[in-house]
Structure formats: C-alpha cells, structure tokens
Design an enzyme around this catalytic site. Structure first.
Site, PDB file in Angstrom:
ATOM      1  N   LYS A  27     -16.829  12.173 -77.248  1.00  0.00           N
ATOM      2  CA  LYS A  27     -16.039  12.046 -78.402  1.00  0.00           C
ATOM      3  C   LYS A  27     -15.765  10.611 -78.895  1.00  0.00           C
ATOM      4  O   LYS A  27     -15.950   9.636 -77.964  1.00  0.00           O
ATOM      5  CB  LYS A  27     -15.147  12.945 -78.595  1.00  0.00           C
ATOM      6  CG  LYS A  27     -15.227  14.248 -78.207  1.00  0.00           C
ATOM      7  CD  LYS A  27     -13.896  15.342 -78.303  1.00  0.00           C
ATOM      8  CE  LYS A  27     -14.131  16.752 -78.127  1.00  0.00           C
ATOM      9  NZ  LYS A  27     -12.953  17.586 -78.271  1.00  0.00           N
TER      10      LYS A  27
ATOM     11  N   TYR B 126     -17.844  22.444 -86.009  1.00  0.00           N
ATOM     12  CA  TYR B 126     -16.306  23.419 -85.652  1.00  0.00           C
ATOM     13  C   TYR B 126     -16.089  24.421 -86.540  1.00  0.00           C
ATOM     14  O   TYR B 126     -15.002  24.932 -86.542  1.00  0.00           O
ATOM     15  CB  TYR B 126     -15.362  22.266 -85.576  1.00  0.00           C
ATOM     16  CG  TYR B 126     -15.222  21.511 -84.362  1.00  0.00           C
ATOM     17  CD1 TYR B 126     -15.415  21.947 -82.949  1.00  0.00           C
ATOM     18  CD2 TYR B 126     -15.588  20.127 -84.485  1.00  0.00           C
ATOM     19  CE1 TYR B 126     -15.262  21.440 -81.883  1.00  0.00           C
ATOM     20  CE2 TYR B 126     -15.343  19.294 -83.312  1.00  0.00           C
ATOM     21  CZ  TYR B 126     -15.358  19.959 -81.900  1.00  0.00           C
ATOM     22  OH  TYR B 126     -15.283  19.266 -80.636  1.00  0.00           O
TER      23      TYR B 126
ATOM     24  N   PHE C 191      -5.154  23.044 -86.500  1.00  0.00           N
ATOM     25  CA  PHE C 191      -5.695  21.724 -85.981  1.00  0.00           C
ATOM     26  C   PHE C 191      -6.878  21.127 -86.715  1.00  0.00           C
ATOM     27  O   PHE C 191      -7.295  20.207 -86.319  1.00  0.00           O
ATOM     28  CB  PHE C 191      -5.652  21.358 -84.503  1.00  0.00           C
ATOM     29  CG  PHE C 191      -6.591  22.450 -83.709  1.00  0.00           C
ATOM     30  CD1 PHE C 191      -7.934  22.318 -83.676  1.00  0.00           C
ATOM     31  CD2 PHE C 191      -5.918  23.658 -83.190  1.00  0.00           C
ATOM     32  CE1 PHE C 191      -8.672  23.169 -83.171  1.00  0.00           C
ATOM     33  CE2 PHE C 191      -6.789  24.455 -82.647  1.00  0.00           C
ATOM     34  CZ  PHE C 191      -8.189  24.444 -82.597  1.00  0.00           C
TER      35      PHE C 191
ATOM     36  N   ARG D 247     -18.327  22.656 -67.889  1.00  0.00           N
ATOM     37  CA  ARG D 247     -16.829  23.178 -68.282  1.00  0.00           C
ATOM     38  C   ARG D 247     -15.779  22.585 -67.072  1.00  0.00           C
ATOM     39  O   ARG D 247     -14.706  22.166 -67.252  1.00  0.00           O
ATOM     40  CB  ARG D 247     -16.631  24.318 -68.827  1.00  0.00           C
ATOM     41  CG  ARG D 247     -17.428  24.467 -70.216  1.00  0.00           C
ATOM     42  CD  ARG D 247     -17.249  25.829 -70.575  1.00  0.00           C
ATOM     43  NE  ARG D 247     -16.057  26.304 -71.274  1.00  0.00           N
ATOM     44  CZ  ARG D 247     -15.326  25.794 -72.262  1.00  0.00           C
ATOM     45  NH1 ARG D 247     -15.986  24.919 -73.012  1.00  0.00           N
ATOM     46  NH2 ARG D 247     -14.106  26.169 -72.587  1.00  0.00           N
TER      47      ARG D 247
ATOM     48  N   THR E 207      -9.150  21.990 -71.912  1.00  0.00           N
ATOM     49  CA  THR E 207      -8.972  21.296 -73.328  1.00  0.00           C
ATOM     50  C   THR E 207      -7.746  20.551 -73.188  1.00  0.00           C
ATOM     51  O   THR E 207      -7.840  19.524 -73.870  1.00  0.00           O
ATOM     52  CB  THR E 207      -8.995  22.277 -74.567  1.00  0.00           C
ATOM     53  OG1 THR E 207      -9.872  23.494 -74.365  1.00  0.00           O
ATOM     54  CG2 THR E 207      -8.779  21.851 -75.842  1.00  0.00           C
TER      55      THR E 207
ATOM     56  N   ARG F 201     -11.324  15.168 -68.234  1.00  0.00           N
ATOM     57  CA  ARG F 201      -9.969  15.127 -69.214  1.00  0.00           C
ATOM     58  C   ARG F 201      -8.991  14.713 -68.126  1.00  0.00           C
ATOM     59  O   ARG F 201      -8.075  13.962 -69.034  1.00  0.00           O
ATOM     60  CB  ARG F 201     -10.115  16.514 -69.680  1.00  0.00           C
ATOM     61  CG  ARG F 201     -11.070  16.704 -71.047  1.00  0.00           C
ATOM     62  CD  ARG F 201     -11.179  18.184 -71.472  1.00  0.00           C
ATOM     63  NE  ARG F 201     -11.858  18.248 -72.552  1.00  0.00           N
ATOM     64  CZ  ARG F 201     -12.519  19.563 -72.804  1.00  0.00           C
ATOM     65  NH1 ARG F 201     -12.081  20.836 -72.180  1.00  0.00           N
ATOM     66  NH2 ARG F 201     -13.160  19.339 -73.960  1.00  0.00           N
TER      67      ARG F 201
ATOM     68  N   ASN G 120      -9.661  14.490 -76.360  1.00  0.00           N
ATOM     69  CA  ASN G 120      -9.896  14.936 -74.982  1.00  0.00           C
ATOM     70  C   ASN G 120     -11.320  14.403 -74.627  1.00  0.00           C
ATOM     71  O   ASN G 120     -11.904  15.055 -73.581  1.00  0.00           O
ATOM     72  CB  ASN G 120      -9.698  16.219 -74.801  1.00  0.00           C
ATOM     73  CG  ASN G 120     -10.519  17.106 -75.673  1.00  0.00           C
ATOM     74  OD1 ASN G 120     -11.493  16.670 -76.402  1.00  0.00           O
ATOM     75  ND2 ASN G 120     -10.791  18.492 -75.659  1.00  0.00           N
TER      76      ASN G 120
ATOM     77  N   HIS H 263     -16.690  17.256 -75.273  1.00  0.00           N
ATOM     78  CA  HIS H 263     -16.711  18.723 -75.530  1.00  0.00           C
ATOM     79  C   HIS H 263     -18.085  19.287 -74.781  1.00  0.00           C
ATOM     80  O   HIS H 263     -18.913  18.641 -74.672  1.00  0.00           O
ATOM     81  CB  HIS H 263     -17.258  18.858 -77.201  1.00  0.00           C
ATOM     82  CG  HIS H 263     -17.652  20.194 -77.401  1.00  0.00           C
ATOM     83  ND1 HIS H 263     -16.931  21.022 -77.825  1.00  0.00           N
ATOM     84  CD2 HIS H 263     -18.999  20.709 -77.570  1.00  0.00           C
ATOM     85  CE1 HIS H 263     -17.369  22.064 -78.093  1.00  0.00           C
ATOM     86  NE2 HIS H 263     -18.850  21.822 -77.947  1.00  0.00           N
TER      87      HIS H 263
ATOM     88  N   GLU I  83     -24.973  25.192 -81.056  1.00  0.00           N
ATOM     89  CA  GLU I  83     -24.571  23.953 -81.177  1.00  0.00           C
ATOM     90  C   GLU I  83     -25.721  22.744 -80.887  1.00  0.00           C
ATOM     91  O   GLU I  83     -25.792  21.588 -81.436  1.00  0.00           O
ATOM     92  CB  GLU I  83     -23.582  23.221 -80.129  1.00  0.00           C
ATOM     93  CG  GLU I  83     -22.211  24.063 -80.413  1.00  0.00           C
ATOM     94  CD  GLU I  83     -21.108  24.095 -79.338  1.00  0.00           C
ATOM     95  OE1 GLU I  83     -21.602  23.461 -78.259  1.00  0.00           O
ATOM     96  OE2 GLU I  83     -20.090  24.502 -79.474  1.00  0.00           O
TER      97      GLU I  83
HETATM   98  P1  CMP Z   1     -13.343  21.065 -77.881  1.00  0.00           P
HETATM   99  O1  CMP Z   1     -13.746  21.550 -76.661  1.00  0.00           O
HETATM  100  O2  CMP Z   1     -14.232  20.114 -78.627  1.00  0.00           O
HETATM  101  O3  CMP Z   1     -12.995  22.126 -79.121  1.00  0.00           O
HETATM  102  C1  CMP Z   1     -12.142  22.362 -79.969  1.00  0.00           C
HETATM  103  C2  CMP Z   1     -11.252  20.721 -80.218  1.00  0.00           C
HETATM  104  O4  CMP Z   1     -10.142  21.054 -80.846  1.00  0.00           O
HETATM  105  C3  CMP Z   1     -11.013  20.931 -78.745  1.00  0.00           C
HETATM  106  O5  CMP Z   1     -11.905  20.299 -77.882  1.00  0.00           O
HETATM  107  C4  CMP Z   1      -9.894  19.581 -78.965  1.00  0.00           C
HETATM  108  O6  CMP Z   1     -10.197  18.326 -79.190  1.00  0.00           O
HETATM  109  C5  CMP Z   1      -9.207  20.012 -80.300  1.00  0.00           C
HETATM  110  N1  CMP Z   1      -8.040  20.664 -80.440  1.00  0.00           N
HETATM  111  C6  CMP Z   1      -7.018  19.981 -81.085  1.00  0.00           C
HETATM  112  N2  CMP Z   1      -5.843  20.686 -80.924  1.00  0.00           N
HETATM  113  C7  CMP Z   1      -6.158  21.637 -80.337  1.00  0.00           C
HETATM  114  C8  CMP Z   1      -5.459  22.853 -79.771  1.00  0.00           C
HETATM  115  N3  CMP Z   1      -4.277  23.080 -79.882  1.00  0.00           N
HETATM  116  N4  CMP Z   1      -6.215  23.849 -78.976  1.00  0.00           N
HETATM  117  C9  CMP Z   1      -7.538  23.745 -78.828  1.00  0.00           C
HETATM  118  N5  CMP Z   1      -8.112  22.728 -79.155  1.00  0.00           N
HETATM  119  C10 CMP Z   1      -7.577  21.838 -80.041  1.00  0.00           C
END
Ligand code: CMP
Length: 138
Positions: free
Chosen positions: A9, A49, A57, A85, A91, A102, A112, A115, A126
């Site tokens: 990211k 997304y 968010f 993962r 996350t 992470r 974070n 992805h 994706e």
């Molecule tokens: P990612 O795995 O890319 O999938 C969705 C993204 O939303 C997540 O990583 C975070 O970067 C972002 N995000 C921000 N806030 C939240 C939240 N509360 N819960 C989950 N994802 C979040």
C-alpha cells in the site's frame, strides 16, 4: 498451486518497505508471478474495495489507497492465500502476531502496509482487476 493478489500500500511504498515484504515472500517460498507499480485512480480503488462500500471507513480507505503509488503482485504457491495472510498478520496491527509484516510495520488499522486476498473467489476477482493473463508468468 494457488494464486493470490498482494498490494504493498502507499504507506509501505513511501516508507520503503517493499524490499522487506519481498524478502519475506522469498524466504517463505512464495513465488511472484506478476508485479507492477501503479497509482490507482479513484474508480479503480472503489471497484477493488466495492465489497466494503457500505463500511464507515470506505471513503477514508479510498483516499488512502489513491494517495500514492502501490505495488501490486500476483503470488503463487501451495496454500498461498492462507500462508500470505499469516505472513501479513491481522488487519489491525495491534492484534497481529509477533514477526508478521503488519505487527512489524503497520502504524494504523488503515495504514497497514499490505493487502492480501481472503479467499479463492476474491483472489480471482482481485487479480483480474489489475492484471491481464498476458502479464502473468505461466
Ligand atoms: P485490507 O486487508 O486491504 O482490507 C480492507 C482495508 O480497510 C483494510 O485492509 C484496512 O486498510 C482498511 N480498514 C480501515 N479501517 C478498518 C476497519 N475498522 N476494519 C477493517 N479494515 C479497515
């Protein structure tokens, strides 16, 4: 053999963590079979997304994901969706296991660093969102 989509990211790219992420892939016998640096448009990020469209968010996530270049990769390996993962960690970095990407580098639940697809179905969607078949090494 399974495939998954990985994104480093904007925070990972700007903080120069690309090498660190790739080192961990290589150390774990995960093959990179496609890779490119892109600066996503709002349209591309919203499509990627779309599953999170109703989440509180969403707008902030889209702004973040278009704030700078990202490195998108297709990864291949046995059980690579789950293994990648595991390497990424939860996350929310606060809940991530020690030694995960992470835990080591994320600064925020949103920023974070990486992805990874969460299922075979997501991986197909994706990968197809960013790569054509011609761009993926057979
Ligand atoms: P990612 O795995 O890319 O999938 C969705 C993204 O939303 C997540 O990583 C975070 O970067 C972002 N995000 C921000 N806030 C939240 C939240 N509360 N819960 C989950 N994802 C979040």
């Amino acid at each position: 053999m399974e495939k998954t989509l990985s994104i480093i990211k904007p925070d990972g790219v700007s903080r120069k963590i690309i090498g660190e992420v790739i080192k961990r892939l290589e150390e774990n016998s995960i093959n990179i079979i496609a890779m490119k640096m892109i600066h996503m448009t709002k349209f591309q990020a919203e499509g990627f997304y779309a599953v999170h469209r109703e989440r509180p968010f969403f707008d902030s996530l889209i702004s973040f994901m278009i704030s700078g270049p990202v490195l998108v990769m297709v990864l291949e390996g046995e059980d690579v969706i789950g293994r990648y993962r595991k390497l990424m960690g939860a996350t929310d970095y606060k809940n991530a296991d020690e030694g995960t990407i992470r835990k080591d580098f994320a600064t925020d639940i949103e920023k974070n660093v990486v992805h990874g697809s969460d299922s075979g179905e997501s991986a197909n969607f994706e990968i197809g969102h960013f790569f054509s078949a011609l761009e993926i090494v057979a």
